[in-house]
Write an enzyme that holds these catalytic residues in place. Sequence first.
Site, PDB file in Angstrom:
ATOM      1  N   CYS A   5      -2.657   1.796  -4.992  1.00  0.00           N
ATOM      2  CA  CYS A   5      -2.969   1.588  -3.057  1.00  0.00           C
ATOM      3  C   CYS A   5      -3.935   1.241  -2.734  1.00  0.00           C
ATOM      4  O   CYS A   5      -5.075   0.524  -2.377  1.00  0.00           O
ATOM      5  CB  CYS A   5      -1.655   2.476  -2.449  1.00  0.00           C
ATOM      6  SG  CYS A   5      -1.901   4.047  -2.689  1.00  0.00           S
TER       7      CYS A   5
ATOM      8  N   HIS B  29      -3.596   3.387   4.874  1.00  0.00           N
ATOM      9  CA  HIS B  29      -4.794   3.874   4.352  1.00  0.00           C
ATOM     10  C   HIS B  29      -6.568   3.300   4.475  1.00  0.00           C
ATOM     11  O   HIS B  29      -6.224   2.322   4.784  1.00  0.00           O
ATOM     12  CB  HIS B  29      -4.970   4.295   2.593  1.00  0.00           C
ATOM     13  CG  HIS B  29      -3.992   4.156   1.552  1.00  0.00           C
ATOM     14  ND1 HIS B  29      -3.299   5.358   2.653  1.00  0.00           N
ATOM     15  CD2 HIS B  29      -3.420   4.571   0.366  1.00  0.00           C
ATOM     16  CE1 HIS B  29      -2.403   5.841   1.650  1.00  0.00           C
ATOM     17  NE2 HIS B  29      -3.109   5.467   0.229  1.00  0.00           N
TER      18      HIS B  29
END
Length: 339
Positions: free
Chosen positions: A129, A242
């Site tokens: 990710c 994130h």
Amino acid sequence: MVFETLAVVGATGAVGRIVLDQLADRDFPYKRIKLLASQRSVGREVQVKDQTVKIELLAPGAFQDVDLVIASTPDEVSADFAPYAVKEGAVVVDESGFWRMDPTVPLIIPEVNPQAIAGHQGILASPNCSTTQMVVALAPLHQACRVKRVVVSTYQATSGAGLAGNVELESSVRAHLDGGANQPETFQYPIGFNLIPQIGGEKHQGYTSEEMKMVYETRKILGDEDIQVCPTAVRVPVMTGHSESILVETEEPISVEKAIELFNAAPGITVVDDLDRKQYPMPKDCVGKDDVFVGRIRADISGNGHGIAFWCVSDNLRKGAATNAVQIAELLQSSVASA
């Protein structure tokens, strides 16, 4: 062309649930769907579009008559079962880290290297990710000016460790506010009101496995082994989304204006960049969205005109995982249809 039977492996996990939502929202074509998971989930019923589907046991025989597999499992599970699926004639889109650096397995971000699917031998990998959102942002800069070096610090949400990560964040915060102690299980230390500058075990010269994924995967996706990446991965008390602080050094000089132009023209990127109006990407604004968001775009004042610094945020469960996997499946569907 429509895939006859689609199997989703790990459908009850944080990413698997979003895969099912994305398949429905994006109207991905298939005639039949199977949901596969470990023994503890067998028999549970899951709503998929307008039908109720019972979860079946993930076992070697479960892939008979399956054409396409989207899998979100731990590495060791994928290592065991992906070959069985391929042997049965299925194509596997895999979210685990096991196959990413296998030279026979394409590592795909559809906005960046869709052409790489042509070389698959039954398995296609979706990147980590933190790598995915960074490379989506790097790609237009690399194409225009060639990226030479990247210094990146990540601020990674607890959901990157699965559902247990978010449960532990909540319990850690509650314990702190109540004046009690929280014994961490998922993370090394209490994550509430804390930052942990380690994700993964030590891998190479003091860098962790999470950090080295960003090094190796970036080079593979962009097809350039000379790109130098210096990463620092940090776990932060944010549930989803994130964030990354990125400094890029390019071979050719690049202005802020040119970088913004490139970002705006690139697929999958949304620019949110107005410091005077306090507008920049933040995790809370990016949850549930599929783009990579870029802001705080500015020149590297310590460099020689070849550097751009920016802030990058993305929903790690969507573009960082589920959405990217479904996009790869869409690429497969399109390539088969046009063959």
